[in-house]
Design an enzyme around this catalytic site. Structure first.
Site, short mmCIF file in Angstrom:
data_model
loop_
_atom_site.label_atom_id
_atom_site.label_comp_id
_atom_site.label_asym_id
_atom_site.label_seq_id
_atom_site.Cartn_x
_atom_site.Cartn_y
_atom_site.Cartn_z
N CYS A 112 0.82 -1.21 0.00
CA CYS A 112 0.00 0.00 0.00
C CYS A 112 0.85 1.26 0.00
CB CYS A 112 -0.94 0.01 1.20
SG CYS A 112 -2.06 -1.36 1.17
N HIS A 252 -2.13 6.88 4.69
CA HIS A 252 -2.81 5.76 4.03
C HIS A 252 -4.11 5.48 4.78
CE1 HIS A 252 -3.81 2.06 2.21
NE2 HIS A 252 -3.34 1.27 3.16
N ASN A 282 -10.31 1.13 2.43
CA ASN A 282 -8.89 1.04 2.11
C ASN A 282 -8.72 0.65 0.64
OD1 ASN A 282 -6.24 0.26 1.76
ND2 ASN A 282 -6.12 -0.98 3.62
N1 ACO Z 1 -17.46 -8.07 12.19
C1 ACO Z 1 -17.67 -8.54 13.43
N2 ACO Z 1 -16.70 -9.13 14.17
C2 ACO Z 1 -15.48 -9.24 13.60
C3 ACO Z 1 -15.21 -8.77 12.31
C4 ACO Z 1 -16.26 -8.17 11.59
N3 ACO Z 1 -16.10 -7.67 10.35
N4 ACO Z 1 -13.90 -9.00 12.03
C5 ACO Z 1 -13.38 -9.59 13.11
N5 ACO Z 1 -14.33 -9.75 14.05
C6 ACO Z 1 -14.21 -10.36 15.37
C7 ACO Z 1 -13.08 -11.34 15.43
O1 ACO Z 1 -13.49 -12.62 14.94
C8 ACO Z 1 -12.79 -11.37 16.92
O2 ACO Z 1 -13.73 -12.18 17.53
P1 ACO Z 1 -13.26 -13.24 18.65
O3 ACO Z 1 -12.66 -12.40 19.75
O4 ACO Z 1 -14.51 -13.93 19.01
O5 ACO Z 1 -12.23 -14.10 17.96
C9 ACO Z 1 -13.06 -9.92 17.34
O6 ACO Z 1 -13.88 -9.35 16.32
C10 ACO Z 1 -11.83 -9.09 17.49
O7 ACO Z 1 -11.04 -9.28 16.33
P2 ACO Z 1 -9.67 -8.55 16.17
O8 ACO Z 1 -9.01 -9.01 14.88
O9 ACO Z 1 -8.87 -8.68 17.43
O10 ACO Z 1 -10.16 -7.04 16.00
P3 ACO Z 1 -9.30 -5.74 15.97
O11 ACO Z 1 -9.78 -4.81 16.99
O12 ACO Z 1 -7.82 -6.05 15.93
O13 ACO Z 1 -9.70 -5.14 14.57
C11 ACO Z 1 -8.84 -4.92 12.36
C12 ACO Z 1 -9.42 -5.85 13.39
C13 ACO Z 1 -9.88 -3.85 12.05
C14 ACO Z 1 -8.56 -5.71 11.09
C15 ACO Z 1 -7.57 -4.28 12.94
O14 ACO Z 1 -6.70 -5.27 13.41
C16 ACO Z 1 -6.85 -3.48 11.90
O15 ACO Z 1 -7.30 -2.44 11.46
N6 ACO Z 1 -5.64 -3.91 11.51
C17 ACO Z 1 -4.90 -3.24 10.49
C18 ACO Z 1 -5.47 -3.59 9.19
C19 ACO Z 1 -4.86 -2.80 8.10
O16 ACO Z 1 -4.43 -1.69 8.29
N7 ACO Z 1 -4.85 -3.42 6.96
C20 ACO Z 1 -4.46 -2.83 5.79
C21 ACO Z 1 -3.00 -2.60 5.65
S1 ACO Z 1 -2.32 -3.11 4.18
C22 ACO Z 1 -3.31 -2.75 3.00
O17 ACO Z 1 -3.75 -1.66 3.01
C23 ACO Z 1 -3.70 -3.76 1.89
#
Ligand code: ACO
Length: 325
Positions: A112, A252, A282
């Site tokens: 990205c 980003h 994103n």
């Molecule tokens: N809806 C509902 N629940 C969800 C969802 C969803 N869409 N996605 C995950 N969950 C659940 C998970 O299963 C988990 O449940 P569990 O505790 O029963 O296992 C719970 O929510 C918490 O999940 P986490 O992954 O710990 O949630 P987190 O607060 O870390 O948020 C996220 C996840 C949004 C993906 C975060 O980690 C994030 O933003 N990471 C960076 C992602 C990023 O920047 N990616 C792009 C970079 S590279 C590019 O741009 C291609």
């Protein structure tokens, strides 16, 4: 003489998908998505629509904005991670649509951070005197590599393209400083396991969903903020500027919580940060040029403003450029 931006453009597909729409296909909720990411809608290509239409539209708009003809472009670069075809990429298809019959082109793959890397590369080539005018596009069709049954990733991404035309400028305008980095220990934080030459696509990889983007969300989250902070500080140092000199920060657009944490670490007020991820999600390499173009067109970004663009992404790569408009 560095590279100055003389025009910009952007494109989002017409189809707009809301969080409520996603509630119909995976076990998620608007409330979860907004609270954890800040995303409300995203624009997606229609089935069968060529991804190259996005880069083409953004590039045409950038050339119109710069009041130049596409034939005057010396070099054409497309920052993308998931091109129209693994070979020959996206750039030849967009170049053909633009009528760039004699212009060299290549795809640039740097996660990205591809657009920020592209700005640094284009600036270097212009400074070296190799080209006077470069067209840089960031275009990404993430919907085509998203597993629409995986709620952890499918809520995060959108499709789109953004473009800028860069030209030889004076020393006090355009790209004033840049800093790009890589951390190959984290190569698998974001990856597509199959379809490359290591694991060519076959029936088994198809069954396993190996051609979808895999992401270790928490690992990406932890790395993103310190990486963009470091890149921003180092690019500003390269430009001999401080955070007080910055009019706009364009990070980003991955997650509003990442952007808010970055703002706290840099002590930059939120009203100096340009975001559009609530509407477009994103869009990887397209995220910064789309946000930049929107803010230029609606009058927030004005001539003379100092902007920092900073990104992180698969690889992992990260970087920042400081630009005076
Ligand atoms: N809806 C509902 N629940 C969800 C969802 C969803 N869409 N996605 C995950 N969950 C659940 C998970 O299963 C988990 O449940 P569990 O505790 O029963 O296992 C719970 O929510 C918490 O999940 P986490 O992954 O710990 O949630 P987190 O607060 O870390 O948020 C996220 C996840 C949004 C993906 C975060 O980690 C994030 O933003 N990471 C960076 C992602 C990023 O920047 N990616 C792009 C970079 S590279 C590019 O741009 C291609």
């Amino acid at each position: 003489m560095g590279a100055r931006i003389i025009g910009s453009g952007s494109f989002l597909p017409e189809k707009c998908v809301t969080n409520s729409d996603l509630e119909q296909i995976v076990n998620t909720s608007d409330e979860w998505i907004v609270r954890r990411t800040g995303i409300r809608t995203r624009h997606l290509l229609e089935d069968g629509q060529d991804p190259a239409v996005m880069g083409t539209a953004a590039a045409k708009q950038a050339c119109e904005d710069a009041r130049i003809s596409a034939e005057s472009i010396g070099l054409f670069i497309v920052a993308t991670n998931f091109p129209d075809m693994i070979c020959p990429g996206s750039s030849p298809f967009i170049a053909s649509e633009l009528g760039l019959d004699q212009t060299p082109f290549f795809d640039l793959k740097a996660g990205c951070s591809g657009f920020v890397y592209g700005m640094a590369v284009a600036d270097g080539l212009i400074r070296a005197g190799l080209y006077q005018r470069i067209l840089l596009v960031g275009s990404e069709a993430l919907s085509r590599v998203t597993d629409w049954s995986d709620r952890k990733t499918c809520v995060l991404f959108g499709d789109g393209a953004g473009a800028v035309v860069l030209e030889t400028g004076r020393t006090d305008e355009g790209v004033l400083g840049s800093a790009i980095f890589g951390d190959n220990d984290k190569a698998l934080l974001l990856h597509m396991p199959a379809g490359g030459t290591r694991t060519p696509a076959d029936d088994a990889t198809l069954q396993q969903g190996g051609h979808f983007l895999k992401m270790e969300g928490a690992g990406v989250y932890r790395s993103a903020v310190p990486m963009m902070e470091r890149a921003t500080r180092e690019a500003l140092a390269a430009a001999s500027l401080g955070l007080d000199d910055v009019d706009w920060l364009i990070p980003h657009q991955a997650n509003i919580r990442i952007i808010d944490s970055l703002a706290v670490r840099l002590k930059v007020s939120k009203d100096k940060i340009i975001t559009n991820l609530d509407r477009v999600a994103n869009t990887s390499t397209a995220s910064i040029p789309i946000a930049f173009d929107e803010a230029r067109r609606d009058g927030r970004i004005k001539n003379g403003d100092v902007i920092v663009m900073t990104a992180f992404g698969a690889g992992v790569t990260y970087g920042a450029v400081v630009v005076r408009i």
